[in-house]
Design a protein around this motif. Structure first.
Motif, PDB file in Angstrom:
ATOM      1  N   LEU A  54      49.328  38.425  22.836  1.00 30.76           N
ATOM      2  CA  LEU A  54      49.066  37.493  24.131  1.00 30.76           C
ATOM      3  C   LEU A  54      50.271  37.157  24.916  1.00 30.76           C
ATOM      4  N   LEU A  55      51.225  36.344  23.898  1.00 33.18           N
ATOM      5  CA  LEU A  55      52.222  35.584  24.596  1.00 33.18           C
ATOM      6  C   LEU A  55      53.215  36.751  24.992  1.00 33.18           C
ATOM      7  N   PHE A  56      53.313  37.959  24.179  1.00 33.92           N
ATOM      8  CA  PHE A  56      54.395  38.939  24.574  1.00 33.92           C
ATOM      9  C   PHE A  56      54.084  39.565  25.998  1.00 33.92           C
ATOM     10  N   PHE A  57      52.568  40.169  26.062  1.00 30.42           N
ATOM     11  CA  PHE A  57      52.295  40.711  27.103  1.00 30.42           C
ATOM     12  C   PHE A  57      52.138  39.892  28.479  1.00 30.42           C
ATOM     13  N   GLY A  58      51.770  38.640  28.164  1.00 25.89           N
ATOM     14  CA  GLY A  58      51.630  37.690  29.251  1.00 25.89           C
ATOM     15  C   GLY A  58      52.953  37.390  29.818  1.00 25.89           C
ATOM     16  N   LEU A  59      54.128  37.250  28.938  1.00 26.44           N
ATOM     17  CA  LEU A  59      55.109  37.175  29.515  1.00 26.44           C
ATOM     18  C   LEU A  59      55.925  38.181  30.227  1.00 26.44           C
ATOM     19  N   PHE A  60      55.723  39.387  30.058  1.00 25.09           N
ATOM     20  CA  PHE A  60      55.991  40.443  30.882  1.00 25.09           C
ATOM     21  C   PHE A  60      55.462  40.780  32.071  1.00 25.09           C
ATOM     22  N   VAL A  61      54.004  40.314  32.054  1.00 22.00           N
ATOM     23  CA  VAL A  61      53.410  40.411  33.385  1.00 22.00           C
ATOM     24  C   VAL A  61      53.795  39.513  34.220  1.00 22.00           C
ATOM     25  N   ALA A  62      54.110  38.127  33.691  1.00 24.81           N
ATOM     26  CA  ALA A  62      54.435  37.107  34.917  1.00 24.81           C
ATOM     27  C   ALA A  62      55.919  37.305  35.404  1.00 24.81           C
ATOM     28  N   MET A  63      56.698  37.829  34.546  1.00 27.62           N
ATOM     29  CA  MET A  63      58.190  38.048  35.007  1.00 27.62           C
ATOM     30  C   MET A  63      58.298  39.314  35.891  1.00 27.62           C
ATOM     31  N   LEU A  64      57.350  40.051  35.689  1.00 28.89           N
ATOM     32  CA  LEU A  64      57.270  41.390  36.499  1.00 28.89           C
ATOM     33  C   LEU A  64      56.300  41.120  37.968  1.00 28.89           C
ATOM     34  N   TYR A  65      55.768  39.916  38.010  1.00 25.02           N
ATOM     35  CA  TYR A  65      55.122  39.629  39.392  1.00 25.02           C
ATOM     36  C   TYR A  65      56.258  38.666  40.018  1.00 25.02           C
ATOM     37  N   ILE A  66      56.941  37.869  39.234  1.00 22.75           N
ATOM     38  CA  ILE A  66      58.322  36.889  39.704  1.00 22.75           C
ATOM     39  C   ILE A  66      59.105  38.178  40.300  1.00 22.75           C
ATOM     40  N   ALA A  67      59.573  38.997  39.863  1.00 24.63           N
ATOM     41  CA  ALA A  67      60.573  40.012  40.217  1.00 24.63           C
ATOM     42  C   ALA A  67      59.969  40.624  41.501  1.00 24.63           C
ATOM     43  N   THR A  68      58.988  41.065  41.447  1.00 23.00           N
ATOM     44  CA  THR A  68      58.173  41.998  42.526  1.00 23.00           C
ATOM     45  C   THR A  68      57.613  41.415  43.687  1.00 23.00           C
ATOM     46  N   GLU A  69      56.944  40.196  43.287  1.00 23.24           N
ATOM     47  CA  GLU A  69      56.018  39.293  44.286  1.00 23.24           C
ATOM     48  C   GLU A  69      54.781  40.342  44.652  1.00 23.24           C
ATOM     49  N   ARG A  70      54.412  41.129  43.682  1.00 24.41           N
ATOM     50  CA  ARG A  70      53.228  42.123  43.938  1.00 24.41           C
ATOM     51  C   ARG A  70      52.172  41.587  43.448  1.00 24.41           C
ATOM     52  N   LYS A  71      51.042  41.079  43.783  1.00 22.17           N
ATOM     53  CA  LYS A  71      49.856  40.814  43.238  1.00 22.17           C
ATOM     54  C   LYS A  71      48.948  41.635  42.521  1.00 22.17           C
ATOM     55  N   SER A  72      49.439  43.023  43.211  1.00 21.65           N
ATOM     56  CA  SER A  72      48.775  44.049  42.284  1.00 21.65           C
ATOM     57  C   SER A  72      49.029  44.207  40.816  1.00 21.65           C
ATOM     58  N   TRP A  73      50.554  43.849  40.372  1.00 19.13           N
ATOM     59  CA  TRP A  73      50.858  43.668  38.904  1.00 19.13           C
ATOM     60  C   TRP A  73      50.016  43.007  38.310  1.00 19.13           C
ATOM     61  N   ILE A  74      49.647  41.758  38.791  1.00 20.86           N
ATOM     62  CA  ILE A  74      48.674  40.567  38.120  1.00 20.86           C
ATOM     63  C   ILE A  74      47.345  41.364  37.901  1.00 20.86           C
ATOM     64  N   VAL A  75      47.042  41.867  38.814  1.00 19.39           N
ATOM     65  CA  VAL A  75      45.507  42.595  38.625  1.00 19.39           C
ATOM     66  C   VAL A  75      45.254  43.686  37.711  1.00 19.39           C
ATOM     67  N   ILE A  76      46.552  44.395  37.521  1.00 20.87           N
ATOM     68  CA  ILE A  76      46.652  45.642  36.496  1.00 20.87           C
ATOM     69  C   ILE A  76      46.897  45.004  35.021  1.00 20.87           C
ATOM     70  N   GLY A  77      47.649  43.909  34.899  1.00 18.04           N
ATOM     71  CA  GLY A  77      47.727  43.324  33.999  1.00 18.04           C
ATOM     72  C   GLY A  77      46.595  42.773  33.163  1.00 18.04           C
ATOM     73  N   LEU A  78      45.772  42.054  34.147  1.00 21.50           N
ATOM     74  CA  LEU A  78      44.410  41.542  33.755  1.00 21.50           C
ATOM     75  C   LEU A  78      43.407  42.474  33.346  1.00 21.50           C
ATOM     76  N   VAL A  79      43.477  43.763  33.981  1.00 24.16           N
ATOM     77  CA  VAL A  79      42.810  44.798  33.718  1.00 24.16           C
ATOM     78  C   VAL A  79      43.031  45.424  32.019  1.00 24.16           C
ATOM     79  N   LEU A  80      44.299  45.555  31.988  1.00 27.35           N
ATOM     80  CA  LEU A  80      44.818  46.026  30.849  1.00 27.35           C
ATOM     81  C   LEU A  80      44.589  44.935  29.635  1.00 27.35           C
ATOM     82  N   PHE A  81      44.787  43.807  29.880  1.00 28.72           N
ATOM     83  CA  PHE A  81      44.500  42.526  28.803  1.00 28.72           C
ATOM     84  C   PHE A  81      42.833  42.609  28.567  1.00 28.72           C
ATOM     85  N   VAL A  82      42.083  42.738  29.617  1.00 26.79           N
ATOM     86  CA  VAL A  82      40.676  42.617  29.296  1.00 26.79           C
ATOM     87  C   VAL A  82      40.386  43.910  28.361  1.00 26.79           C
ATOM     88  N   ALA A  83      40.905  45.140  28.778  1.00 23.49           N
ATOM     89  CA  ALA A  83      40.485  46.370  28.056  1.00 23.49           C
ATOM     90  C   ALA A  83      41.099  46.221  26.376  1.00 23.49           C
TER      91      ALA A  83
END
Length: 460
Positions: free
Chosen positions: A240-269
């Motif tokens: 959880l820590l490894f994946f959450g860290l990458f998604v958070a840094m990806l959002y900070i770098a791009t400022e795209r909320k879609s990355w958070i949505v995609i990350g949450l979908v993959l996390f739930v799956a």
């Protein structure tokens, strides 16, 4: 003509020194309270313990005055009081369980010494955090190697169902704690180079701007890697820590909320797949949803004991040394938050969480203030790592989410975690020195104004 004068920000090292005095005073008061409550007298080792703590944090303070005079003045005192109170609680549990030879507190103090040494080394040898960007892919290889190290036959150790430890003789270490720092360095370096392409918009679905299909590769790779950690090492927390860290840094770098949505979908799956495939995940979900059921109590009553302990503490707690936190399994590591909740109450627990909140806020402020993209991403990632780990630990013991087995930063017993968190502190202090340091003055000849004043205003 208006006159421009120089405004040089203060280093705030004096403020840090005052806060360190208060931090050590709070820790020593807590240590004395435990001794009086348990033995009816001041602990005989109180003086040596206090001197040792002063020497350790004093070494970091002096190094900051020498090599990083503009570093943040608040983070070191917060780490001092958290680490010190953790040692006090571990010592209190040593007394309750009659551990000999100094108990776990003596080992934790040794690990603290190693962690402080690494923090001092980072401040001394890394003069500019931007040199770390050269080792982006080296950090990736080293981080992945550390994550896979527990799978090496004869070296990895299986403890409580998770294969996340390596052992050499009587010593054991959790390499994943250091891997998260190296992976944060890799993510920061990688995203600085690729954020422009990752920020490009593909199709729009339900008003959400999705990235292009060709740019989904990095997050898919991170998702698969986190699943691999979960499958082979049976470590829900690190995954959880490894994946959450990458998604958070990806959002900070791009400022795209879609990355958070995609990350949450993959996390739930991924969570659903893990629940369907692994019995230990099913047991943790059972303990989360139905901890008081007969079936759950047959598996473990650790969570129930922790909740009863916090309930017994109430609003103000039973007092340090006057509760029974030793009745909970792993009260000094996974369940140190319920241990504090019982003896310092809800008010004291909120004070601890507020310290973590301020620590993370100072890390994010450092990310805002530093001038280069790599430093911004690295500081954000390190601060987010501490925040996510706190959320996962506190959420687990309070039944917000299932238990994951992570430890509370600076507070819990565990040498690998403590060393990693002092290393994180050293990196944040180094970056904050760059963020708060005044920019060099611009010569008037560079501006083409020979007769202009030479002073430049630098706002903090």
């Amino acid at each position: 003509m208006a006159t421009v004068t120089t405004v040089v920000p203060r280093t705030r090292r004096g403020v840090e020194l005052v806060l360190l005095v208060f931090a050590v005073g709070i820790v020593m008061l807590a240590y004395a309270s435990v001794g009086i409550a348990v033995d009816g007298e001041l602990p005989p080792s109180m003086l040596s313990y206090g001197v040792g703590l002063i020497v350790l944090v004093g070494a970091v303070h002096l190094m900051l005055r020498w090599k990083a005079s503009y570093a943040d003045p608040v983070m070191l005192p917060i780490a001092t009081v958290l680490n010190g109170l953790g040692l006090v609680m571990i010592h209190r549990l040593d007394l309750a369980e009659n551990r000999s030879g100094g108990g776990m507190a003596a080992r934790q103090l040794i690990w603290m010494t190693i962690g402080v040494g690494i923090c001092v080394a980072i401040l001394y040898f890394i003069r500019d955090h931007r040199v770390l960007q050269r080792y982006t892919f080296t950090a990736m290889l080293a981080g992945l190697a550390l994550l896979l190290l527990p799978l090496v036959p004869g070296l990895g150790k299986n403890i409580n169902g998770s294969r996340i430890w390596i052992g050499v003789g009587p010593l054991s270490f959790q390499p994943g704690e250091l891997a998260k720092i190296l992976l944060a360095m890799f993510f920061a370096g990688y995203l600085v180079r690729t954020r422009d392409s990752l920020a490009l918009v593909g199709r729009k679905v339900l008003g959400l701007s999705l990235p292009r299909a060709r740019d989904l590769g990095p997050i898919i790779v991170a998702w698969l890697a986190s699943l691999a950690v979960l499958i082979f090492e049976r470590d829900l927390g690190s995954s959880l820590l490894f994946f959450g860290l990458f998604v958070a840094m990806l959002y900070i770098a791009t400022e795209r909320k879609s990355w958070i949505v995609i990350g949450l979908v993959l996390f739930v799956a991924g969570s659903y797949l893990a629940y369907m495939m692994f019995g230990h995940v099913q047991r943790r979900v059972l303990l989360w949803l139905h901890p008081f059921s007969a079936k759950a109590l047959e598996v473990s009553d650790q969570l129930v004991r922790g909740m009863f302990g916090m309930a017994d503490g109430g609003l103000l707690g039973t007092g340090l040394g006057r509760g029974h936190p030793d009745l909970t399994y792993y009260a000094e590591s996974d369940f140190i938050i319920p241990s504090f909740g019982e003896e310092i109450g809800l008010v004291g627990l909120f004070a601890l969480l507020l310290l973590y909140l301020v620590f993370v806020e100072r890390g994010l402020r450092t990310a805002l203030g530093v001038r280069d993209g790599y430093g911004k991403l690295l500081a954000s990632g390190l601060a987010f790592t501490v925040a996510l780990q706190c959320f996962v630990v506190v959420g687990g013991v309070t039944r917000v989410i299932p238990l994951t087995g992570l430890t509370m930063p600076f507070l819990s017993a565990g040498g690998s975690s403590l060393v990693a968190n002092w290393a994180i502190l050293g990196l944040l202090l180094r970056i904050s020195d760059q963020a708060r340091r005044p920019a060099p003055a611009i010569e008037p000849t560079n501006l083409g104004l020979a007769d202009a004043p030479t002073e430049v205003v630098r706002l903090r």
